[in-house]
Design a protein around this motif. Structure first.
Motif: not given
Ligand SMILES: Nc1nc2c(ncn2[C@@H]2O[C@H](COP(=O)(O)OP(=O)(O)OP(=O)(O)O)[C@@H](O)[C@H]2O)c(=O)[nH]1
Length: 555
Positions: A441-443, A545-547, A541-543, A428-438, A467-473, A445-447
């Protein structure tokens, strides 16, 4: 007259002494019963014959004749001794006492010799002289000082009555000076043994062995070991003390103590616990570090079986027999053993992990025991465990990482294969997680990642792995899946759990996730294939329409 003759004969035969009467030419006139008994010759055989014909030994013939001649000439040597040769060839030593009977002209008419057999007495005297000589030699030529002093019950020891040459030389006193001193004067007052106590012991037991310090005339101190025996000398109780100079021994002992102290210091500085066993496995040495680590003092364990004291059990409580102990084995095999991990038990019963080296000790080609140097490896083991954990877990969420997931997947696949079970892999991979970071903030996102991780864990059973594979996976492994439909139930549950609003700080967040599902054996039989296919399903699943979720089999 006749009566008188027989009376004299009777007297001569009755008395215990030898009586021989000779005329002036040395012919035997009388030879009494004692003479007959001693020599084996009868009076009849002897009378009328010169005394030297039968009874004298050749070597003494000449001296005896000259003595007799001097006697006849009027010189009465009252006493002398000579050998008599008996009829059967034995020799007897006779001590004679002589008188002469003179005739009317004052000439010697008869010589009356009265003798006693002194053979045994002379032999004893000779033996005594011999033994006394030997005693003297021992007394004066040994390596030990010998001193003799009288004792009386309950009193202090008396003045010396004997001292050998060595005692005089060592203490630098003449024998006469020593005779003015007693043990109290030559024993060092400070280091002196309790003389009254020793005296009592000698009185009761007859002997005592003890160490003391003698003081010479110039104050020089001589450490001695004294072997004292009580005996009677001329009816008086005395103590004979043999004093051995133990200066060398004391110096060696002091040197040994010093080197042992140094060894203790050095070994304890190193921090390793060190202990030494003798051939029988009994503890003879233990340094401070070992005392500290084990909680036992050296005094408590000296002479004890070290294995049974602190090396007898495993963490599961089972007993370790002494024959399995490398420290003991090194005594018997002569080999050195390096043990990377084992357990010692403290005095309070707690176990701690150790690593140790056990090496045999040799002296003169013989194995005399074994020395063991050990380290408490609790911290090392904790560090290792931490490193192991870090290598297998994700730092942020604490979940297993891709390495541990791969291990578990291999294991779970093997089990599924063996028991013919289904296995589910959910990507599983979170949808548009990048936006939350952006935006937040990253913190934040971490929480959010941490909160999602906790929710995912809540969705599955204990035997499952998130398991966490890295990023939001994330990946979920369900090693036992009863039927294909169960995977979809879990996927829906996961999606719902992620969908629930999340409070991160003051932000209420809404997030969704896209899920891909691959099943063993339907969607792949190998690790790599299953992973790839679950990932592919997730992208689909992403393609789409997500969720939502996508079964790989339905792509
Ligand atoms: N806060 C935080 N962000 C992370 C971490 N690892 C990766 N990311 C960020 O997670 C985001 C993952 O984005 P993606 O999965 O590529 O894209 P998305 O925004 O989730 O969009 P979709 O996956 O297409 O739905 C990127 O912006 C990474 O920089 C982490 O440990 N903490």
């Amino acid at each position: 007259m006749e009566n008188e003759h027989s009376f004299i004969a009777a007297v001569l035969d009755t008395i215990g002494a030898l009586v021989v009467v000779l005329d002036r030419n040395g012919r035997v006139i009388r030879f009494n019963r004692q003479c007959e008994k001693l020599t084996g010759y009868s009076a009849a055989e002897m009378i009328g014959r010169p005394i030297w014909e039968r009874l004298l030994i050749p070597e003494e013939l000449q001296p005896v004749r000259s003595t007799f001649d001097r006697l006849v000439a009027g010189n009465f040597p009252s006493e002398f001794e000579n050998w008599w040769l008996t009829k059967n060839g034995a020799r007897r030593m006779i001590a004679w006492s002589n008188t002469a009977l003179l005739d009317a002209d004052g000439e010697v008419e008869f010589v009356i010799a009265t003798g006693i057999d002194v053979t045994e007495r002379r032999q004893i005297e000779a033996a005594l002289r011999d033994s006394e000589e030997r005693f003297r030699m021992l007394f004066n030529n040994g390596n030990d000082a010998i001193l003799v002093h009288p004792i009386s019950p309950g009193e202090m020891p008396g003045k010396f009555i004997e001292a050998n040459d060595l005692a005089c030389r060592r203490l630098d006193y003449s024998r006469e000076e020593l005779q003015q001193l007693s043990p109290l004067d030559i024993d060092d007052a400070v280091s002196a043994v309790d003389i009254p106590k020793i005296s009592r012991q000698i009185e009761v037991e007859g002997h005592a062995l003890f160490e003391s310090v003698h003081v010479a005339r110039d104050g020089r101190k001589i450490p001695v070991e004294i072997n004292a025996h009580r005996f009677e000398l001329k009816g008086r109780p005395v103590v004979l003390s043999i004093a051995r100079d133990i200066t060398e021994r004391k110096l060696a002992e002091a040197a040994l103590r010093e080197s042992e102290a140094k060894l203790r210091e050095i070994t304890s500085e190193l921090g390793d616990g060190i202990y030494v066993l003798d051939r029988n496995g009994q503890l003879t040495f233990m340094n401070k570090a070992a005392e500290h680590l084990l909680g036992w003092t050296e005094a408590e364990l000296l002479g004890q079986n070290a294995h049974e004291a602190f090396h007898y059990q495993k963490p599961d409580g089972s007993h370790v027999p002494v024959c399995d102990c490398p420290v003991y084995q090194s005594i018997h095999s002569g080999e050195t053993y390096r043990i990377l991990e084992d357990y010692f038990t403290c005095k309070d019963g707690t176990l701690f992990p150790v690593s140790f080296v056990a090496a045999p000790l040799h002296r003169g080609g013989e194995i005399t025991g074994s020395v063991a140097a050990f380290q408490d490896i609790t911290e090392r083991k904790q560090a290792e465990a931490r490193i192991h954990h870090m290598a297998h877990h994700d730092m942020l969420t604490g979940l297993p990482n891709r390495v541990l997931l791969a291990d578990r997947l291999v294991l779970a696949l093997a089990q599924a294969r063996r028991y013919g079970r289904l296995l589910t892999l959910i990507f599983l991979d979170l949808d548009h997680f990048k936006q939350i970071n952006d935006t937040l903030g990253h913190d934040v996102g971490d929480e959010l990642l941490k909160a999602v991780a906790a929710r995912l864990v809540e969705c599955v059973r204990e035997a499952d792995t998130v398991a966490r594979m890295g990023g939001d996976e994330f990946v979920i492994l369900l090693p036992e899946t009863a039927k294909a439909g169960d995977a979809e139930i879990v996927a829906r549950k996961v999606i719902e759990a992620v969908n629930l609003p999340l409070m991160i700080g003051s932000h209420e967040l809404h997030i969704t996730t896209s899920v891909g599902i691959a099943l063993y054996p339907r969607d792949g039989e190998e690790t790599q294939t299953l992973m790839k296919n679950a990932d592919t399903a997730m992208y689909r699943a992403k393609e789409s329409g997500r969720n939502g979720y996508q079964l790989y089999s339905q792509i």
